[in-house]
Motif scaffolding. Structure first.
Motif, PDB file in Angstrom:
ATOM      1  N   ILE A   9       0.846  -1.194   0.000  1.00 59.41           N
ATOM      2  CA  ILE A   9       0.000   0.000   0.000  1.00 59.41           C
ATOM      3  C   ILE A   9       0.880   1.243   0.000  1.00 59.41           C
ATOM      4  O   ILE A   9       1.743   1.403   0.865  1.00 59.41           O
ATOM      5  CB  ILE A   9      -0.942   0.001   1.228  1.00 59.41           C
ATOM      6  CG1 ILE A   9      -1.844  -1.241   1.215  1.00 59.41           C
ATOM      7  CG2 ILE A   9      -1.765   1.280   1.294  1.00 59.41           C
ATOM      8  CD1 ILE A   9      -2.749  -1.366  -0.002  1.00 59.41           C
ATOM      9  N   GLY A  61      -3.007  -1.694   6.099  1.00 58.10           N
ATOM     10  CA  GLY A  61      -2.153  -1.849   4.936  1.00 58.10           C
ATOM     11  C   GLY A  61      -0.709  -1.570   5.320  1.00 58.10           C
ATOM     12  O   GLY A  61      -0.443  -0.834   6.274  1.00 58.10           O
ATOM     13  N   ALA A 106      -5.460   1.511   4.382  1.00 65.13           N
ATOM     14  CA  ALA A 106      -5.275   1.669   2.933  1.00 65.13           C
ATOM     15  C   ALA A 106      -6.289   2.643   2.352  1.00 65.13           C
ATOM     16  O   ALA A 106      -7.472   2.607   2.683  1.00 65.13           O
ATOM     17  CB  ALA A 106      -5.394   0.319   2.247  1.00 65.13           C
TER      18      ALA A 106
END
Length: 196
Positions: A14, A139, A172
């Motif tokens: 990410i 993430g 994310a």
């Protein structure tokens, strides 16, 4: 929480995070997963520093990460390094029973011979954090393009704990597609198909 298999399949690197803060409890879960990682002769060399301070992240981005704004913008950076003193025979940080393998002194030049081993073990611990983060809805992104010595200076780490990587962590703000993977039959070497 995802299963291990689901976390492996859903993990992505990410590079765009939401600005939402990451609760300490979730970071603690990641660190606990790292703590439980395996290592040769139980060395457990991994060392981590959790960084949330905006000014420190900006300094690291500018002075140690070639201006990479991912470092400045990630809600959390986990700086990851390897404690080389765990490889000194008989040292208080060395594991019991590890006397047959390691350095005879804490001389940094001798300890550097064990840095690759230490970083391999730390990489296993980092991946434990990555999969745990995925499983609990966070993430991550490994970041290796660093001025490692400069990171250590900024963070005040001693020379016997060389920096290995940054792990960027947050919620994310993107959903990257899975990247193509090589087929299993292409990565398993069998008698008769080993390339010359």
């Amino acid at each position: 929480m995802l299963t291990v298999k689901e976390a492996i399949e859903q993990r992505r690197s990410i590079r765009k995070f939401k600005t939402d803060p990451v609760p300490d409890e979730l970071i603690d879960q990641m660190l606990e997963a790292a703590r439980l990682a395996p290592s040769g002769t139980n060395r457990q060399p991994w060392r981590f520093q959790v960084i949330k301070n905006a000014e420190l992240k900006k300094k690291l981005a500018e002075e140690a990460a070639f201006g990479n704004q991912l470092v400045a913008n990630a809600p959390v950076i986990v700086a990851c390094g390897s404690e080389l003193l765990t490889f000194v025979k008989g040292h208080k940080l060395a594991p019991p029973g590890g006397e047959y393998y390691g350095a005879d002194s804490d001389d940094l030049d001798e300890l550097r011979k064990f840095q690759a081993d230490a970083h391999i073990y730390t990489a296993i611990a980092v991946e434990h954090m990555v999969l745990t983060a995925t499983a609990i809805g966070l993430g991550t992104c490994w970041l290796q393009r660093l001025r490692f010595g400069q990171v250590g200076k900024i963070l005040g780490w001693p020379r016997h704990i060389p920096v290995f990587t940054f792990l960027l962590v947050g919620y994310a703000d993107e959903q990257p597609a899975a990247k193509p993977r090589v087929a299993v039959e292409d990565i398993v070497l069998k008698e008769g198909n080993i390339p010359e």
